[in-house]
Motif scaffolding. Sequence first.
Motif, PDB file in Angstrom:
ATOM      1  N   UNK A  59       0.842  -1.204   0.000  1.00  0.00           N
ATOM      2  CA  UNK A  59       0.000   0.000   0.000  1.00  0.00           C
ATOM      3  C   UNK A  59       0.875   1.251   0.000  1.00  0.00           C
ATOM      4  N   UNK A  60       1.926   1.237   0.787  1.00  0.00           N
ATOM      5  CA  UNK A  60       2.850   2.365   0.815  1.00  0.00           C
ATOM      6  C   UNK A  60       3.478   2.616  -0.545  1.00  0.00           C
ATOM      7  N   UNK A  61       3.849   1.544  -1.241  1.00  0.00           N
ATOM      8  CA  UNK A  61       4.413   1.683  -2.590  1.00  0.00           C
ATOM      9  C   UNK A  61       3.395   2.310  -3.543  1.00  0.00           C
ATOM     10  N   UNK A  62       2.159   1.871  -3.458  1.00  0.00           N
ATOM     11  CA  UNK A  62       1.112   2.434  -4.315  1.00  0.00           C
ATOM     12  C   UNK A  62       0.899   3.920  -4.031  1.00  0.00           C
ATOM     13  N   UNK A  63       0.882   4.290  -2.769  1.00  0.00           N
ATOM     14  CA  UNK A  63       0.709   5.698  -2.411  1.00  0.00           C
ATOM     15  C   UNK A  63       1.890   6.541  -2.906  1.00  0.00           C
ATOM     16  N   UNK A  64       3.099   5.990  -2.815  1.00  0.00           N
ATOM     17  CA  UNK A  64       4.266   6.706  -3.323  1.00  0.00           C
ATOM     18  C   UNK A  64       4.175   6.914  -4.833  1.00  0.00           C
ATOM     19  N   UNK A  65       3.697   5.897  -5.550  1.00  0.00           N
ATOM     20  CA  UNK A  65       3.528   6.027  -6.998  1.00  0.00           C
ATOM     21  C   UNK A  65       2.504   7.109  -7.327  1.00  0.00           C
ATOM     22  N   UNK A  66       1.418   7.160  -6.553  1.00  0.00           N
ATOM     23  CA  UNK A  66       0.421   8.222  -6.761  1.00  0.00           C
ATOM     24  C   UNK A  66       1.011   9.600  -6.474  1.00  0.00           C
ATOM     25  N   UNK A  67       1.821   9.694  -5.440  1.00  0.00           N
ATOM     26  CA  UNK A  67       2.435  10.981  -5.104  1.00  0.00           C
ATOM     27  C   UNK A  67       3.366  11.445  -6.216  1.00  0.00           C
ATOM     28  N   UNK A  68       4.137  10.529  -6.784  1.00  0.00           N
ATOM     29  CA  UNK A  68       5.042  10.875  -7.881  1.00  0.00           C
ATOM     30  C   UNK A  68       4.237  11.365  -9.079  1.00  0.00           C
ATOM     31  N   UNK A  69       3.173  10.641  -9.417  1.00  0.00           N
ATOM     32  CA  UNK A  69       2.337  11.045 -10.555  1.00  0.00           C
ATOM     33  C   UNK A  69       1.678  12.400 -10.297  1.00  0.00           C
ATOM     34  N   UNK A  70       1.247  12.649  -9.074  1.00  0.00           N
ATOM     35  CA  UNK A  70       0.629  13.936  -8.742  1.00  0.00           C
ATOM     36  C   UNK A  70       1.650  15.065  -8.856  1.00  0.00           C
ATOM     37  N   UNK A  71       2.876  14.819  -8.394  1.00  0.00           N
ATOM     38  CA  UNK A  71       3.923  15.832  -8.492  1.00  0.00           C
ATOM     39  C   UNK A  71       4.326  16.104  -9.939  1.00  0.00           C
ATOM     40  N   UNK A  72       4.157  15.120 -10.797  1.00  0.00           N
ATOM     41  CA  UNK A  72       4.462  15.291 -12.217  1.00  0.00           C
ATOM     42  C   UNK A  72       3.308  15.957 -12.955  1.00  0.00           C
ATOM     43  N   UNK A  73       2.184  16.107 -12.281  1.00  0.00           N
ATOM     44  CA  UNK A  73       1.021  16.720 -12.898  1.00  0.00           C
ATOM     45  C   UNK A  73       0.201  15.753 -13.738  1.00  0.00           C
ATOM     46  N   UNK A  74       0.484  14.459 -13.647  1.00  0.00           N
ATOM     47  CA  UNK A  74      -0.232  13.457 -14.435  1.00  0.00           C
ATOM     48  C   UNK A  74      -1.512  12.997 -13.754  1.00  0.00           C
ATOM     49  N   UNK A  75      -1.633  13.287 -12.483  1.00  0.00           N
ATOM     50  CA  UNK A  75      -2.827  12.900 -11.733  1.00  0.00           C
ATOM     51  C   UNK A  75      -3.367  14.151 -11.050  1.00  0.00           C
ATOM     52  N   UNK A  76      -4.619  14.448 -11.321  1.00  0.00           N
ATOM     53  CA  UNK A  76      -5.256  15.608 -10.701  1.00  0.00           C
ATOM     54  C   UNK A  76      -6.059  15.197  -9.477  1.00  0.00           C
ATOM     55  N   UNK A  77      -6.658  14.008  -9.546  1.00  0.00           N
ATOM     56  CA  UNK A  77      -7.542  13.544  -8.497  1.00  0.00           C
ATOM     57  C   UNK A  77      -7.342  12.042  -8.342  1.00  0.00           C
ATOM     58  N   UNK A  78      -7.178  11.591  -7.124  1.00  0.00           N
ATOM     59  CA  UNK A  78      -7.026  10.159  -6.869  1.00  0.00           C
ATOM     60  C   UNK A  78      -8.089   9.731  -5.871  1.00  0.00           C
TER      61      UNK A  78
END
Length: 110
Positions: A59-78
């Motif tokens: 779960x921690x790995x998944x959250x880190x992946x979401x954080x990276x994508x959000x910081x890259x601007x690829x994810x607006x809403x999770x």
Amino acid sequence: MKKDKQFSIRISEQDLETIRRKAAQAHMSQSDYVTACCLGKRIVILDGLKEILRQQKAIGNNLNQLAVLANMGKVQFANLDSAVQEFARINTALRELQEGGAVRSQSSIS
């Protein structure tokens, strides 16, 4: 605490093997195991902790992946509803372990 005294007893080979096996299962030295038993300390082995820790890491790995994508601007809403549910499930399992739900006392190990 300094262990500077020696104490010896005579026991049967079968009892000695039982002490060795139980000490190994508790991940303790024979000396520490016998001392803890004689002083009335509770020796507990937690079953299932490895699986819970594996799930938390995933779960921690998944959250880190979401954080990276959000910081890259690829994810607006999770939508993290499933992550919240998974964390709740893990916390429940940890609470059960803590309260003795999946705990075996050393005396029940055969």
